[in-house]
Design a protein around this motif. Structure first.
Motif, PDB file in Angstrom:
ATOM      1  N   THR A  40       0.916  -1.259  -0.228  1.00  0.00           N
ATOM      2  CA  THR A  40       0.197  -0.128   0.040  1.00  0.00           C
ATOM      3  C   THR A  40       0.883   1.151  -0.268  1.00  0.00           C
ATOM      4  OG1 THR A  40      -1.804  -1.183   0.960  1.00  0.00           O
ATOM      5  CG2 THR A  40      -1.786   1.346   1.126  1.00  0.00           C
ATOM      6  N   SER A  41       1.890   1.466   0.818  1.00  0.00           N
ATOM      7  CA  SER A  41       2.968   2.267   0.851  1.00  0.00           C
ATOM      8  C   SER A  41       3.451   2.799  -0.380  1.00  0.00           C
ATOM      9  CB  SER A  41       3.671   2.112   2.017  1.00  0.00           C
ATOM     10  OG  SER A  41       3.047   2.202   3.354  1.00  0.00           O
ATOM     11  N   ILE A  42       4.038   1.521  -1.171  1.00  0.00           N
ATOM     12  CA  ILE A  42       4.670   1.691  -2.414  1.00  0.00           C
ATOM     13  C   ILE A  42       3.730   2.089  -3.602  1.00  0.00           C
ATOM     14  CG2 ILE A  42       5.760   0.443  -3.984  1.00  0.00           C
ATOM     15  CD1 ILE A  42       6.942  -1.419  -1.869  1.00  0.00           C
ATOM     16  N   ILE A  43       2.394   1.648  -3.241  1.00  0.00           N
ATOM     17  CA  ILE A  43       1.638   2.062  -4.375  1.00  0.00           C
ATOM     18  C   ILE A  43       1.015   3.403  -4.282  1.00  0.00           C
ATOM     19  CG2 ILE A  43      -0.873   1.545  -5.312  1.00  0.00           C
ATOM     20  CD1 ILE A  43      -0.364  -1.239  -4.733  1.00  0.00           C
ATOM     21  N   MET A  94      10.694   4.567  -2.077  1.00  0.00           N
ATOM     22  CA  MET A  94      10.148   3.264  -1.811  1.00  0.00           C
ATOM     23  C   MET A  94      10.984   2.574  -1.016  1.00  0.00           C
ATOM     24  SD  MET A  94       8.770   2.036  -5.583  1.00  0.00           S
ATOM     25  CE  MET A  94       7.196   3.025  -6.062  1.00  0.00           C
ATOM     26  N   LEU A  95      12.534   2.462  -1.343  1.00  0.00           N
ATOM     27  CA  LEU A  95      13.319   1.826  -0.403  1.00  0.00           C
ATOM     28  C   LEU A  95      13.213   2.214   1.036  1.00  0.00           C
ATOM     29  CD1 LEU A  95      16.616   1.968  -2.644  1.00  0.00           C
ATOM     30  CD2 LEU A  95      15.103   0.063  -2.171  1.00  0.00           C
ATOM     31  N   ASN A  96      13.050   3.391   1.287  1.00  0.00           N
ATOM     32  CA  ASN A  96      12.910   3.875   2.651  1.00  0.00           C
ATOM     33  C   ASN A  96      11.492   3.106   3.441  1.00  0.00           C
ATOM     34  OD1 ASN A  96      13.308   5.885   4.943  1.00  0.00           O
ATOM     35  ND2 ASN A  96      11.095   6.282   4.436  1.00  0.00           N
ATOM     36  N   ASP A  97      10.617   3.187   2.368  1.00  0.00           N
ATOM     37  CA  ASP A  97       9.386   2.361   3.043  1.00  0.00           C
ATOM     38  C   ASP A  97       9.610   0.823   3.060  1.00  0.00           C
ATOM     39  OD1 ASP A  97       7.692   4.597   3.105  1.00  0.00           O
ATOM     40  OD2 ASP A  97       7.108   4.405   0.973  1.00  0.00           O
ATOM     41  N   PHE A  98      10.288   0.225   2.236  1.00  0.00           N
ATOM     42  CA  PHE A  98      10.811  -1.237   2.422  1.00  0.00           C
ATOM     43  C   PHE A  98      11.511  -1.353   3.524  1.00  0.00           C
ATOM     44  CE2 PHE A  98      13.192  -4.775   1.328  1.00  0.00           C
ATOM     45  CZ  PHE A  98      12.381  -5.470   1.138  1.00  0.00           C
TER      46      PHE A  98
END
Length: 284
Positions: A51-54, A98-102
């Motif tokens: 969800t965060s990435i999308i 996205m890397l930060n969220d991952f």
């Protein structure tokens, strides 16, 4: 050639744009969580990272890719400088986000099962926090890059507003007036004897009883003339109405000439009421 003249963005405006972007992302996340609240928890847990990435992908495509600025920057008439922005840097900005969220949602969970990985993650977090703090201090001095990501990619933020930003203080003025009024009430209300005014109001709207005084007697149906509950340590003040001892004494601490709220009679000393007979004994 740019339609607007690029000007150096102020530190306050750049930081406000960053906070607006974070708030927008949090609002979208809360809306998605509300839509998924009836799904099983394991499904919501699996969809959290995706969800965060999308959401980041959608926000990036509709803002940075199309307008060369985030939604928060657009609200404050800011954008990335054309001299520092390119499509490749735009994609790099998305990948780093996205890397930060991952990292936050996945790596930390994996590290809980592997002590060596957990220690490595801890040192990486400490290093990143130190770098962010250093970048923030440099930003306060120079005002160029509000985030570490912008500094790594060399993305400068500029203002494209036709007129300088105007800050209104109407809301702050209202808040100051309201807090001043509350402080004044907090100081004045303890000085007002509202029991005295309540008594005078009852005397105006109620008609005092002129009937012959009856002796006070206590039974299971008796009620306190003040709190309208079963009297505790029942007493009376030269009338047929009964009070709780503590109700009467607490009112007399405020008003030494306290009168019965029903018949408006008063007496300096209270008398105790017994259930056996109507005789009373003085209480000093």
């Amino acid at each position: 050639m740019s339609k607007f003249i690029e000007k150096r963005a102020s530190r306050v405006t750049s930081w406000d744009a960053l906070l607006l972007d974070e708030e927008l992302l949090n609002i979208l996340k809360s809306q998605v969580q509300a839509a998924l609240k009836y799904f099983p928890p394991w499904i919501v847990d699996r969809l959290e990272t995706k969800t965060s990435i999308i959401l980041n992908l959608i926000i990036w495509k509709m803002s940075v890719l199309q307008s060369q600025s985030t939604f928060g920057q657009q609200m404050l008439s800011l954008k990335y400088s054309q001299g520092t922005f390119s499509t490749h840097k735009g994609y790099a900005l998305l990948i780093l986000q996205m890397l930060n969220d991952f990292w936050r949602l996945k790596i930390e969970r994996i590290s809980n099962h592997f002590p060596h990985v957990k220690q490595f993650v801890h040192w990486v977090d400490v290093t990143m926090d130190v770098l962010r703090l250093t970048n923030f201090l440099v930003f306060l001095r120079n005002g160029d890059y509000p985030t570490l990501t912008n500094r790594l990619l060399g993305l400068k933020i500029v203002s494209v507003a036709r007129s300088p930003r105007m800050i209104g203080y109407n809301y702050m003025t209202r808040e100051l007036l309201w807090h001043g009024f509350i402080e004044m009430l907090g100081f004045a209300l303890p000085l007002i004897n509202y029991q005295y005014f309540r008594k005078k109001l009852l005397q105006v709207i109620s008609k005092p009883s002129t009937s012959t005084r009856e002796s006070a007697s206590f039974s299971t149906r008796s009620k306190c003339a003040f709190c309208n509950e079963t009297p505790i340590l029942p007493v009376h003040i030269d009338c047929s109405h009964i009070f709780c001892y503590y109700c009467l004494e607490s009112n007399r601490m405020i008003d030494m000439k306290y009168e019965c709220p029903v018949c408006f009679r008063s007496q300096e000393s209270a008398a105790r009421v017994t259930s056996e007979d109507s005789k009373t004994d003085g209480i000093s």
